[in-house]
Design a protein around this motif. Structure first.
Motif, short mmCIF file in Angstrom:
data_model
loop_
_atom_site.label_atom_id
_atom_site.label_comp_id
_atom_site.label_asym_id
_atom_site.label_seq_id
_atom_site.Cartn_x
_atom_site.Cartn_y
_atom_site.Cartn_z
N PHE A 117 0.83 -1.20 0.00
CA PHE A 117 0.00 0.00 0.00
C PHE A 117 0.87 1.26 0.00
O PHE A 117 0.51 2.28 -0.61
N SER A 118 2.01 1.20 0.68
CA SER A 118 2.87 2.38 0.74
C SER A 118 3.36 2.80 -0.64
O SER A 118 3.58 3.99 -0.90
N ARG A 119 3.49 1.83 -1.55
CA ARG A 119 3.94 2.17 -2.91
C ARG A 119 2.89 3.00 -3.64
O ARG A 119 3.23 3.86 -4.47
N VAL A 120 1.62 2.73 -3.36
CA VAL A 120 0.55 3.53 -3.98
C VAL A 120 0.68 4.98 -3.53
O VAL A 120 0.59 5.92 -4.34
N ASN A 121 0.87 5.19 -2.23
CA ASN A 121 1.04 6.55 -1.72
C ASN A 121 2.26 7.23 -2.31
O ASN A 121 2.23 8.40 -2.69
N GLN A 122 3.37 6.48 -2.40
CA GLN A 122 4.60 7.06 -2.91
C GLN A 122 4.51 7.42 -4.39
O GLN A 122 4.98 8.48 -4.82
N CYS A 123 3.88 6.54 -5.17
CA CYS A 123 3.86 6.74 -6.62
C CYS A 123 2.71 7.62 -7.09
O CYS A 123 2.86 8.39 -8.04
N LEU A 124 1.54 7.50 -6.45
CA LEU A 124 0.34 8.19 -6.93
C LEU A 124 -0.14 9.29 -5.99
O LEU A 124 -1.03 10.06 -6.35
N GLY A 125 0.42 9.37 -4.80
CA GLY A 125 0.02 10.42 -3.88
C GLY A 125 -0.96 9.92 -2.84
O GLY A 125 -1.66 8.92 -3.02
N SER A 126 -1.04 10.66 -1.73
CA SER A 126 -1.90 10.25 -0.62
C SER A 126 -3.38 10.32 -0.96
O SER A 126 -4.18 9.57 -0.42
N ALA A 127 -3.76 11.22 -1.87
CA ALA A 127 -5.18 11.32 -2.24
C ALA A 127 -5.66 10.04 -2.91
O ALA A 127 -6.75 9.52 -2.61
N VAL A 128 -4.84 9.48 -3.80
CA VAL A 128 -5.19 8.22 -4.44
C VAL A 128 -5.16 7.09 -3.42
O VAL A 128 -5.99 6.19 -3.44
N GLY A 129 -4.19 7.17 -2.50
CA GLY A 129 -4.14 6.16 -1.44
C GLY A 129 -5.40 6.16 -0.60
O GLY A 129 -5.95 5.10 -0.26
N ASP A 130 -5.89 7.37 -0.26
CA ASP A 130 -7.14 7.47 0.51
C ASP A 130 -8.31 6.90 -0.29
O ASP A 130 -9.18 6.22 0.26
N GLU A 131 -8.34 7.21 -1.59
CA GLU A 131 -9.42 6.70 -2.43
C GLU A 131 -9.40 5.18 -2.48
O GLU A 131 -10.44 4.52 -2.44
N LEU A 132 -8.18 4.62 -2.52
CA LEU A 132 -8.06 3.16 -2.53
C LEU A 132 -8.59 2.56 -1.23
O LEU A 132 -9.31 1.56 -1.25
N ILE A 133 -8.23 3.17 -0.11
CA ILE A 133 -8.71 2.67 1.19
C ILE A 133 -10.23 2.69 1.27
O ILE A 133 -10.86 1.73 1.72
N VAL A 134 -10.83 3.78 0.81
CA VAL A 134 -12.29 3.89 0.83
C VAL A 134 -12.92 2.82 -0.06
O VAL A 134 -13.91 2.18 0.31
N THR A 135 -12.34 2.60 -1.23
CA THR A 135 -12.88 1.60 -2.16
C THR A 135 -12.72 0.20 -1.59
O THR A 135 -13.63 -0.64 -1.70
N VAL A 136 -11.59 -0.09 -0.98
CA VAL A 136 -11.39 -1.39 -0.35
C VAL A 136 -12.40 -1.59 0.76
O VAL A 136 -12.98 -2.67 0.92
N ALA A 137 -12.63 -0.54 1.56
CA ALA A 137 -13.59 -0.64 2.66
C ALA A 137 -14.98 -0.99 2.13
O ALA A 137 -15.70 -1.82 2.72
N ARG A 138 -15.37 -0.39 1.01
CA ARG A 138 -16.69 -0.69 0.44
C ARG A 138 -16.78 -2.15 0.01
O ARG A 138 -17.81 -2.81 0.22
N ARG A 139 -15.72 -2.65 -0.58
CA ARG A 139 -15.74 -4.06 -0.98
C ARG A 139 -15.79 -4.99 0.23
O ARG A 139 -16.48 -6.00 0.21
N LEU A 140 -15.05 -4.64 1.25
CA LEU A 140 -15.05 -5.48 2.44
C LEU A 140 -16.42 -5.48 3.11
O LEU A 140 -16.83 -6.51 3.67
N VAL A 141 -17.10 -4.35 3.09
CA VAL A 141 -18.45 -4.29 3.66
C VAL A 141 -19.35 -5.33 2.98
O VAL A 141 -20.18 -5.97 3.62
N GLY A 142 -19.14 -5.52 1.69
CA GLY A 142 -19.95 -6.49 0.96
C GLY A 142 -19.61 -7.94 1.27
O GLY A 142 -20.36 -8.84 0.89
N THR A 143 -18.50 -8.18 1.96
CA THR A 143 -18.11 -9.56 2.26
C THR A 143 -18.54 -10.01 3.66
O THR A 143 -18.50 -11.20 3.95
N VAL A 144 -18.91 -9.07 4.52
CA VAL A 144 -19.25 -9.45 5.89
C VAL A 144 -20.76 -9.67 6.01
O VAL A 144 -21.56 -9.11 5.26
#
Length: 585
Positions: free
Chosen positions: A199-226
């Protein structure tokens, strides 16, 4: 607590007589007393009323303007509430002078919250008790606390519960499980931790804003698995945790983990880029003796750490954490042993296969703990490397080996024609100033030209540029360099040619079977030929029979080392061994 005075009529002359009609007072006096009392009540900063309780029935005598406004008198007064009236009548029947309690008008979420104070006033009528009721509206305070609590227990980015809320939920679930009729403490519970890889590579290469967007998107997918009733939380920058109750805990936990992996397997499209996210998943369940929430969470963290190393879904195993605890305990004890100079060096002879003389000794660290007994180097050296203790341990070993060599010189009355070899760790090459240490030791003990440092191929691969600088600095100090366990790592012929390496030590895994295994013999021949071509000497490790020693000598190997010649010896025994071989060679 409310900061209001305790108004008692017996302390106020104007209120020394009863205001109730029919007690011998005229209308003007009664009106004057009532006016004064009302002015006192109106001066109070909070809603306040004075009531009379006679024979279990309550009558409101006076109330101030704040009470009238906040309580919507007369249609919906505080004292019109049955539970409040009951509380006031109960207080009047007891002997307490003051009582305070919280009270909610309505439901917990949308109702009004008050801090109510009941204070007993002096009697004016023997048949009735008088009580002053004041109510501080705490609704705004409660709502603020609720909002702060929500902020403290929820992740601001995803809106999911955070680590604190997850820990509280685990504790509640374990406690509830422990009271179940057919459940032992927390039976059926499982905690899964999901760690997003790289995950740190996403922040380093694409910036923290994209990293935050990835975390939010992952969270939405995980919500669908529980499932309903499971709890999903974000417990760290790239970590999520799930608390679930399962029928068949171990099997169902693995099924849930595979479901999570499948949900995250589909690439994420962010900022016009397609990003794949791998994850490590570790799982822990309470044991049969019951587990605290902190234990359960720590076990799940240990499992996910193992999963990051193995690439598999890992279930917590108690024996693995016991090994980790032993390593941690060893670290503490090793630090004390180094500080208190409780380690020793043993010396294994290096035999010249042509003459049979002792050409040197390899210094090997030994540790005998008073409580644990002897601890093998294969156990404490990795602990030293992981903890950084290898740095003081390595400096001590170089210094102790030099002191031993000087002691042998004094015993012999001259400088012995032997070298002492000390092993170097990759951590030392990367993080310590080895050349400065060796320079100081050689200057202090007059052992120049008789020190040899052994390092593995991994020391070079870890940081090639630094390794080149360190080895050249050591060469300038007349220190010989040997590559230990040659053939077992990632060898590079370019480095063998480029670096100032004097010797190759052939690993015992090739030496021991070479008389019965043609492939091992071929490898040994190839290493000997390579060393000869590069102008390097060779040492064979693991020589345990006379036949091996003779064969290696015939093949052109320079030195042999192994139990056939001698096991590691104390400094005194090593000197005696050198003396005996010198006379017999």
């Amino acid at each position: 607590m409310l900061g209001q005075p305790d108004i008692r009529d017996d302390s106020q002359p104007v209120d020394a007589v009863p205001p109730e009609p029919g007690l011998g007072l005229g209308p003007k006096v009664i009106a004057a007393i009532g006016s004064v009392r009302q002015s006192y009540l109106d001066a109070l900063p909070i809603p306040t009323a004075i009531v009379s309780v006679r024979d279990g029935a309550m009558t409101v005598l006076h109330y101030n303007e704040r009470y009238a406004v906040s309580m919507r008198v007369p249609s919906d007064g505080l004292l019109d509430k049955p539970d409040m009236a009951t509380a006031v009548c109960r207080f009047a029947a007891e002997t307490d002078a003051i009582e305070e309690f919280d009270w909610i008008d309505g439901d917990e979420i949308d109702g009004q919250h008050y801090r109510v104070r009941l204070a007993r006033l002096s009697r004016l009528d023997p048949g009735a008790e008088r009580v002053m009721v004041s109510a501080l509206d705490r609704t705004a305070e409660v709502q603020t606390q609720r909002s702060l609590r929500a902020e403290m227990t929820h992740d601001s980015l995803t809106g999911l519960p955070n680590r604190t809320a997850f820990a509280d939920a685990m504790a509640d679930a374990i406690e509830a499980g422990g009271t179940a009729p057919d459940a032992r403490s927390g039976a059926g519970l499982a905690v899964l931790i999901v760690d997003l890889a790289r995950f740190s590579r996403v922040n380093q290469c694409l910036g923290s804003a994209v990293g935050d967007e990835l975390i939010v998107t992952v969270a939405r997918r995980l919500v669908g698995t529980v499932r309903s009733g499971d709890m999903l939380a974000r417990i760290g920058g790239n970590e999520f945790a799930i608390l679930m109750r399962l029928a068949d805990v171990a099997d169902d936990a693995v099924v849930a983990a595979h479901r999570i992996q499948a949900a995250l397997a589909t690439p994420f499209r962010l900022s016009e880029m397609e990003i794949r996210v791998d994850c490590a998943i570790g799982c822990a369940m309470p044991d049969e003796r019951g587990s605290l929430a902190t234990d359960l969470f720590r076990n799940a963290q240990f499992a996910v750490k193992q999963a990051k190393q193995t690439g598999r879904i890992e279930l917590f195993q108690a024996r693995e954490v016991n090994a980790v605890r032993r390593r941690f305990s060893l670290e503490t004890e090793l630090r004390r042993a180094i500080e208190n100079d409780r380690l020793t060096l043993a010396y294994q002879p290096l035999i010249d296969l042509r003459t049979g003389a002792v050409s040197g000794f390899e210094a090997l660290a030994r540790w005998h703990d008073p409580q644990r007994g002897p601890i093998e180097p294969g156990e404490f050296i990795p602990v030293a490397e992981e903890s950084g203790l290898i740095l003081p341990l390595g400096r001590w070993a170089i210094e102790a080996a030099a002191r031993t060599l000087v002691a042998w010189d004094r015993t012999a009355g001259r400088k012995l024609p032997v070298q002492v070899c000390v092993n170097l760790s990759a951590v030392q090459i990367q993080r310590d100033d080895v050349s400065a240490t060796v320079e100081a030791v050689q200057a202090a003990h007059d052992v120049a030209g008789r020190m040899k440092l052994e390092l593995t191929e991994s020391c070079i691969v870890a940081d090639p540029e630094r390794a080149v600088r360190v080895l050249h600095a050591l060469q300038e100090q007349d220190v010989r360099i040997a590559i230990d366990d040659f053939g077992t790592g990632y060898s590079s012929l370019a480095y063998l040619q480029k670096l100032p390496i004097d010797e190759l030590k052939i690993d015992r895994s090739f030496i021991t079977p070479m008389l019965r295994d043609r492939d091992s013999l071929a490898i040994v021949r190839a290493v000997l030929s390579l060393a000869a071509a590069l102008g390097m000497s060779t040492t064979a490790e693991g020589v345990e029979t006379v036949e091996l020693g003779q064969t290696l000598g015939a093949l052109g190997c320079t030195r042999g080392q192994g139990w056939y010649y001698a096991r590691p010896l104390t400094p005194e025994a090593a000197y005696a061994y050198w003396l005996a071989r010198r006379h017999n060679s």
